[in-house]
Design a protein around this motif. Structure first.
Motif, PDB file in Angstrom:
ATOM      1  N   ALA A  92      25.227  -5.653 -27.847  1.00 57.73           N
ATOM      2  CA  ALA A  92      26.681  -5.798 -28.011  1.00 57.73           C
ATOM      3  C   ALA A  92      27.088  -7.266 -28.007  1.00 57.73           C
ATOM      4  N   PHE A  93      26.484  -8.050 -27.107  1.00 61.93           N
ATOM      5  CA  PHE A  93      26.843  -9.467 -27.023  1.00 61.93           C
ATOM      6  C   PHE A  93      26.303 -10.237 -28.224  1.00 61.93           C
ATOM      7  N   PHE A  94      25.174  -9.804 -28.762  1.00 59.90           N
ATOM      8  CA  PHE A  94      24.621 -10.413 -29.975  1.00 59.90           C
ATOM      9  C   PHE A  94      25.611 -10.256 -31.129  1.00 59.90           C
ATOM     10  N   VAL A  95      26.149  -9.056 -31.289  1.00 64.65           N
ATOM     11  CA  VAL A  95      27.149  -8.801 -32.339  1.00 64.65           C
ATOM     12  C   VAL A  95      28.416  -9.603 -32.059  1.00 64.65           C
ATOM     13  N   ALA A 107      23.600 -16.385 -32.275  1.00 63.21           N
ATOM     14  CA  ALA A 107      22.236 -16.139 -31.807  1.00 63.21           C
ATOM     15  C   ALA A 107      21.381 -15.670 -32.974  1.00 63.21           C
ATOM     16  N   THR A 108      20.117 -16.041 -32.949  1.00 67.83           N
ATOM     17  CA  THR A 108      19.208 -15.660 -34.023  1.00 67.83           C
ATOM     18  C   THR A 108      18.573 -14.299 -33.716  1.00 67.83           C
ATOM     19  N   THR A 109      17.998 -13.703 -34.750  1.00 66.23           N
ATOM     20  CA  THR A 109      17.296 -12.430 -34.573  1.00 66.23           C
ATOM     21  C   THR A 109      16.091 -12.609 -33.658  1.00 66.23           C
ATOM     22  N   ASP A 110      15.433 -13.764 -33.765  1.00 64.98           N
ATOM     23  CA  ASP A 110      14.292 -14.059 -32.901  1.00 64.98           C
ATOM     24  C   ASP A 110      14.717 -14.095 -31.437  1.00 64.98           C
ATOM     25  N   GLN A 111      15.869 -14.716 -31.174  1.00 66.70           N
ATOM     26  CA  GLN A 111      16.410 -14.726 -29.816  1.00 66.70           C
ATOM     27  C   GLN A 111      16.670 -13.314 -29.317  1.00 66.70           C
ATOM     28  N   LEU A 112      17.224 -12.490 -30.191  1.00 63.38           N
ATOM     29  CA  LEU A 112      17.535 -11.110 -29.811  1.00 63.38           C
ATOM     30  C   LEU A 112      16.273 -10.350 -29.426  1.00 63.38           C
ATOM     31  N   GLU A 123      15.564 -21.570 -26.821  1.00 65.99           N
ATOM     32  CA  GLU A 123      17.013 -21.650 -27.016  1.00 65.99           C
ATOM     33  C   GLU A 123      17.773 -20.783 -26.022  1.00 65.99           C
ATOM     34  N   GLY A 124      17.072 -20.137 -25.133  1.00 60.78           N
ATOM     35  CA  GLY A 124      17.718 -19.318 -24.120  1.00 60.78           C
ATOM     36  C   GLY A 124      17.947 -17.903 -24.608  1.00 60.78           C
ATOM     37  N   PRO A 125      18.195 -16.970 -23.695  1.00 59.69           N
ATOM     38  CA  PRO A 125      18.413 -15.572 -24.068  1.00 59.69           C
ATOM     39  C   PRO A 125      19.804 -15.359 -24.661  1.00 59.69           C
ATOM     40  N   VAL A 126      20.004 -14.225 -25.304  1.00 56.09           N
ATOM     41  CA  VAL A 126      21.315 -13.882 -25.856  1.00 56.09           C
ATOM     42  C   VAL A 126      22.319 -13.698 -24.727  1.00 56.09           C
ATOM     43  N   LEU A 127      21.910 -12.971 -23.714  1.00 56.09           N
ATOM     44  CA  LEU A 127      22.773 -12.660 -22.573  1.00 56.09           C
ATOM     45  C   LEU A 127      22.320 -13.516 -21.398  1.00 56.09           C
ATOM     46  N   TYR A 128      23.164 -14.462 -20.932  1.00 56.19           N
ATOM     47  CA  TYR A 128      22.644 -15.418 -19.958  1.00 56.19           C
ATOM     48  C   TYR A 128      22.305 -14.859 -18.580  1.00 56.19           C
ATOM     49  N   PRO A 129      22.792 -13.681 -18.154  1.00 63.28           N
ATOM     50  CA  PRO A 129      22.256 -13.117 -16.904  1.00 63.28           C
ATOM     51  C   PRO A 129      20.760 -12.805 -16.967  1.00 63.28           C
ATOM     52  N   THR A 130      20.187 -12.835 -18.175  1.00 61.41           N
ATOM     53  CA  THR A 130      18.751 -12.594 -18.333  1.00 61.41           C
ATOM     54  C   THR A 130      17.932 -13.576 -17.503  1.00 61.41           C
TER      55      THR A 130
END
Length: 350
Positions: A92-95, A107-112, A123-130
């Motif tokens: 959801a956050f990626f979208v 965010a890139t697909t690779d990040q996802l 480059e870090g995760p999509v969702l920063y609580p990760t």
């Protein structure tokens, strides 16, 4: 007093909820600093992240030490509660980032893909609580594996292993993002919490039928621990800002959690069904607040001091509302489905 196997840690769960909201405000850095708050004061909020991790380590080890569940069942239970909700929020956050934010925030697909599989990314995760969720999952997997291989002392060995892994990650910095990502100092906080759980389990019986004088002494000790923990955390950015985090924040976090546990053991806790219900939302607060934080910071940039201050003050309300919806329609249904006999790979003891 309830038996240890059935104990509900009221104060610990309340501290976990408070720590979750502390993390919410850590991620509202720009909005808080725009009010003219000294950055060093803001840095003190980071104690909530370390406290959250120490608590996670404590609760995981204490629950597993008082359970007949196998290591594989424990891993399955932890992953079934964490991963589905995490995956939904990550998608959801990626979208949201790619459709609703400026190109530099996309965010890139690779990040996802790396985020969904908990693979550290440059480059870090999509969702920063990760960042903090990864060591929590890592710790749970190690607990389950060591518990299965070494039934008698697997918990102790897993805690030692995680502590060593954390120290090695600090002493031997690795240029490889993936390897260093699995050797974060956050593992030390989880190991500290796990160690505390084993200590509490060993000495919990000493709190039964205590005299009033002895109970008062333990309560005073607990308050001293909590005061010392927060004082050290507040002093850190002013007096020793470059100190090692696993010591400068891990130690104070352990003191705070120890104090909270002592109060619980002494029977001094805030018991309320409504508060317990809110405490059940702690994980969703931790996971879902990113959406409100983005909205709040965007509004804060276009409005003045008063509006930003108002947004910060009311932040718990929308975050709790979103967390309640996420808990009711995402977390609970997925956990119930994955916990059902037709999905479970073994008959898990309750």
């Amino acid at each position: 007093m309830a038996s240890s196997g059935k104990r509900y840690w009221h104060n610990a769960q309340l501290l976990r909820l408070c720590a979750s909201f502390g993390i919410v405000y850590i991620h509202l850095e720009q909005a808080i600093l725009s009010l003219g708050v000294d950055f060093r004061i803001f840095e003190s909020f980071r104690i909530f992240t370390d406290s959250f991790l120490v608590l996670s380590g404590f609760l995981s080890v204490f629950i597993l030490s008082n359970s007949t569940r196998t290591g594989s069942d424990f891993i399955y239970g932890r992953l079934s509660r964490i991963v589905p909700a995490y995956a939904i929020f990550t998608l959801a956050f990626f979208v949201f980032k790619n459709l609703g934010m400026s190109p530099e925030n996309h965010a890139t697909t690779d990040q996802l893909i790396r985020s969904l599989f908990f693979i550290p990314h440059a480059e870090g995760p999509v969702l920063y609580p990760t960042h903090t969720l990864l060591p929590i999952i890592e710790f749970a997997i190690f607990l389950g594996i060591f518990k299965s291989v070494f039934p008698k002392n697997g918990l102790e060995l897993s805690i030692i292993f995680c502590a060593i892994l954390s120290i090695l990650g600090f002493l031997v910095p690795n240029e490889h993002v993936v390897i260093s990502g699995y050797m974060r100092d956050d593992l030390m906080n989880l190991a500290l919490g796990g160690t505390l759980a084993l200590v509490v389990k060993s000495y919990e019986h000493t709190f039964y039928d205590n005299s009033d004088n002895l109970t008062s002494l333990w309560i005073a000790t607990a308050c001293l621990f909590i005061f010392a923990g927060f004082s050290l955390a507040i002093a850190r950015p002013f007096l020793w800002p470059d100190s090692i985090r696993m010591i400068a924040l891990g130690g104070p976090a352990l003191l705070i959690v120890s104090g909270v546990m002592l109060l619980d053991l002494c029977g001094l806790s805030w018991r309320s069904k409504k508060i317990d219900m809110m405490c059940d939302l702690a994980f969703m607060v931790y996971l879902s607040h990113v959406f409100w934080n983005i909205v709040a910071e965007k509004i804060g940039k276009t409005m003045g001091f008063e509006a930003t201050l108002f947004l910060l003050l009311v932040t718990p309300a929308p975050v709790l509302a979103l967390s309640y919806l996420a808990n009711r329609y995402i977390e609970k249904p997925t956990v119930m489905f994955l916990d059902s006999p037709r999905v479970s790979f073994s008959a898990r003891s309750q």
